[in-house]
Scaffold this motif. Structure first.
Motif: not given
Length: 282
Positions: A107-110, A115-117, A129-130
Motif C-alpha cells: 500500500t502507498m500514500n502520496h 511513502h510510495y514508488t 495506491h491510496g
C-alpha cells in the motif's frame, strides 16, 4: 464477561461468512464496521493475562496459531503484516525499507516520495495506491486477497506549497482473522465524524509519531484516544522524542516495548487495556 463472549461469538460468525464470501469470489461486508455498529460497547478483551503475546511459530500450527497475524516494523512508515494464510503486506511502501521477503501486497500514500514508488518490484502482485490520479476522485479500494480484506478511508493532505491535496492520503484497513488493523498513513488532519464512522472498529492501529510533519502530538493523541484501539504501534518517528507523544496519554494507555522484532497478535490475545507497543527498530 457475557458481553465479551457475545462479541467474540459475533466476530466468529462474521469471520465464517467472510471466508465463505471470499471463496465465492465476492467481497465481504466489512466486519470492522459491522461490529462497531452492532456492538458499540463491546471490546475484544484478552482471554489471557494482559499484555501482547510475542511468540515464535513451531513446525506444527495449532488452532491458535492459525488465528495469528504477524507484524514487523521494517522502517519509516512500513510495517510488514503476515496473515495466517501467508499473505505478506508492506504498508507505505517506497522500496527503501524492504521486508525479509517480497510482499504480495503493498500500500502507498502520496504525501512524500518516502511513502510510495512508481516503480515497484514487478514481483509484487498487488500495488494499491491510496490516491487517485484523476483530479477530484477518491481512491476506492475493496480488495479480497487471500484471507485478508483490504479497504481504505481517504483523507486530505497538505502540499509543499501550503495548499491542500484532496484525498491524497488513505487510511488502509486490513481485516483478517477477526482483527481490524488500521494504518493511518501520512495523516495531516484530525478525522471528522464521517471518517470515524467509515473506519469503524480498529483493534490494531499504526500511528505516525513525528510530532508535526503529519500532525502535532496533541492532535494525533486525540485521534488515537478516539479510535481507542487495543494495540497502538508507533511509526514515522522524527523530531521530538517519542516520550513527548507517550506523555499525552497520562496513564490512559499502558506503554510497553517489544521484546522481539516480530509481534504476533490475535483477537484472543489483544491486551485488556489499550496499549502502546513500541516496536524494535523505531
Amino acid at each position: 464477561m457475557m458481553l465479551r463472549n457475545l462479541a467474540f461469538a459475533f466476530a466468529s460468525l462474521l469471520l465464517s461468512a467472510f471466508s465463505a464470501m471470499a471463496q465465492d469470489g465476492g467481497l465481504p461486508v466489512s466486519q470492522c464496521q459491522a461490529i462497531a455498529q452492532n456492538l458499540p460497547h463491546a471490546q475484544f478483551a484478552s482471554f489471557r493475562p494482559s499484555g501482547v503475546q510475542l511468540t515464535q511459530s513451531g513446525t506444527k500450527r495449532s488452532l491458535a496459531e492459525r488465528e495469528e497475524v504477524k507484524i514487523t516494523f521494517v522502517g519509516h512508515s512500513t510495517y510488514f503484516i503476515e496473515t495466517p494464510e501467508g499473505i505478506g503486506i508492506a504498508t507505505d511502501y517506497s522500496g527503501v525499507y524492504q521486508p525479509y521477503r517480497t510482499p504480495d501486497v503493498v500500500t502507498m500514500n502520496h504525501a512524500h516520495s518516502t511513502h510510495y514508488t512508481l516503480n515497484p518490484d514487478p514481483a509484487i502482485r498487488h500495488v494499491l495506491h491510496g490516491w487517485s490520479d484523476v483530479p477530484g476522485e477518491k481512491a476506492d479500494i475493496h480488495e479480497m486477497i487471500g484471507d485478508v480484506y483490504i479497504r481504505n478511508v481517504v483523507t486530505d493532505i497538505r502540499t509543499w506549497s501550503g495548499g491542500i491535496e484532496q484525498n491524497g492520503n488513505s487510511i488502509f484497513i486490513f481485516e483478517v482473522a477477526g482483527l481490524c488493523i488500521g494504518h493511518l498513513g501520512h495523516l495531516h488532519f484530525e478525522l471528522n465524524e464521517a471518517q470515524y464512522t467509515e473506519i469503524g472498529r480498529l483493534d490494531v492501529l499504526m500511528v505516525p509519531v513525528d510530532g508535526g510533519l503529519t500532525m502535532g502530538a496533541q492532535s494525533m493523541s486525540r485521534v488515537v484516544q478516539r479510535l481507542r484501539s487495543s494495540l497502538i504501534l508507533p511509526m514515522h518517528r522524527f523530531g521530538p522524542p517519542l516520550e513527548t507523544f507517550l506523555a499525552m496519554f497520562d496513564g490512559k494507555f499502558d506503554i510497553a516495548y517489544a521484546k522481539q522484532q516480530t509481534i504476533t497478535v490475535s483477537m484472543r490475545s489483544l491486551p485488556k487495556k489499550p496499549t502502546i507497543l513500541v516496536p524494535q527498530g523505531l
